[in-house]
Design a protein around this motif. Structure first.
Motif, PDB file in Angstrom:
ATOM      1  N   SER A  68       1.627  16.347 -16.463  1.00 20.95           N
ATOM      2  CA  SER A  68       2.424  17.220 -17.296  1.00 20.95           C
ATOM      3  C   SER A  68       1.754  17.329 -18.604  1.00 20.95           C
ATOM      4  N   VAL A  69       1.471  16.221 -18.998  1.00 20.96           N
ATOM      5  CA  VAL A  69       1.123  16.173 -20.647  1.00 20.96           C
ATOM      6  C   VAL A  69       0.026  17.186 -20.812  1.00 20.96           C
ATOM      7  N   HIS A  70      -1.105  16.785 -19.678  1.00 21.10           N
ATOM      8  CA  HIS A  70      -2.248  17.460 -19.686  1.00 21.10           C
ATOM      9  C   HIS A  70      -2.219  18.969 -19.654  1.00 21.10           C
ATOM     10  N   LEU A  71      -1.397  19.335 -18.918  1.00 24.99           N
ATOM     11  CA  LEU A  71      -1.029  20.636 -18.413  1.00 24.99           C
ATOM     12  C   LEU A  71      -0.383  21.410 -19.554  1.00 24.99           C
ATOM     13  N   ARG A 126      -3.264  21.598 -22.335  1.00 27.12           N
ATOM     14  CA  ARG A 126      -3.890  22.818 -21.909  1.00 27.12           C
ATOM     15  C   ARG A 126      -3.543  24.116 -22.169  1.00 27.12           C
ATOM     16  N   GLU A 127      -2.254  24.475 -21.914  1.00 27.96           N
ATOM     17  CA  GLU A 127      -1.425  25.723 -22.127  1.00 27.96           C
ATOM     18  C   GLU A 127      -1.395  25.981 -23.701  1.00 27.96           C
ATOM     19  N   THR A 128      -1.079  24.768 -24.414  1.00 27.05           N
ATOM     20  CA  THR A 128      -1.113  24.895 -25.955  1.00 27.05           C
ATOM     21  C   THR A 128      -2.552  25.621 -26.641  1.00 27.05           C
ATOM     22  N   LEU A 129      -3.639  24.897 -25.860  1.00 28.84           N
ATOM     23  CA  LEU A 129      -4.967  25.136 -26.508  1.00 28.84           C
ATOM     24  C   LEU A 129      -5.207  26.685 -26.061  1.00 28.84           C
TER      25      LEU A 129
END
Length: 156
Positions: A92-95, A98-101
């Motif tokens: 979830s942290v990686h997702l 990625r969404e923020t970037l």
């Protein structure tokens, strides 16, 4: 027990031991061991021919230094168990990252470039202003608008 004279003063080690024990109670359960070790060091020092002006102050300092030395040697350790050896990946942290970037890429260039500097570790608006050559007020307003837009895009 009396010792030979030191600086023309006779020393009563029984009284000295009692006073040191009273002072050493703050060191916990090892107080008596510390006092014995301090007196042993004192005897050794006197046997070597040293002259000590204030025997009680010397013994108290020795006692304190011995206690500090023991505290330094204490190392808090804990036993490893299986849960400590393996860290699980947090998808979830990686997702979210990625969404923020992706949301930063959707911003106008002048806002996105400033947020990328923040993401790389430049936290001070002053540093960003000096790196980009922009006025501080411009940097602050662009960052504020970029963060507001980023909140809208990521729904957070």
């Amino acid at each position: 027990m009396k010792c030979t004279k030191t600086r023309e003063k006779e020393v009563d080690f029984a009284q000295l031991r009692t006073r040191l024990l009273r002072k050493s109670r703050r060191y916990g359960s090892e107080a008596e061991d510390l006092v014995q070790e301090a007196i042993l060091k004192l005897f050794t020092h006197l046997a070597e021919g040293a002259e000590i002006d204030n025997l009680e102050a010397y013994a108290t300092t020795t006692l304190h230094n011995l206690a500090r030395s023991r505290w330094r040697k204490m190392v808090a350790t804990e036993e490893f168990d299986e849960g400590m050896t393996v860290t699980e990946a947090d998808a979830s942290v990686h997702l979210e990252a990625r969404e923020t970037l992706a949301a930063i890429d959707a911003l106008p260039y002048h806002q996105a470039s400033l947020l990328r500097l923040v993401a790389k570790g430049t936290q001070s608006p002053y540093d960003i202003a000096s790196r980009t050559g922009l006025p501080l007020g411009t940097v602050n307003s662009r960052l504020a608008r970029a963060r507001a837009r980023l909140r809208d895009l990521t729904d957070s």
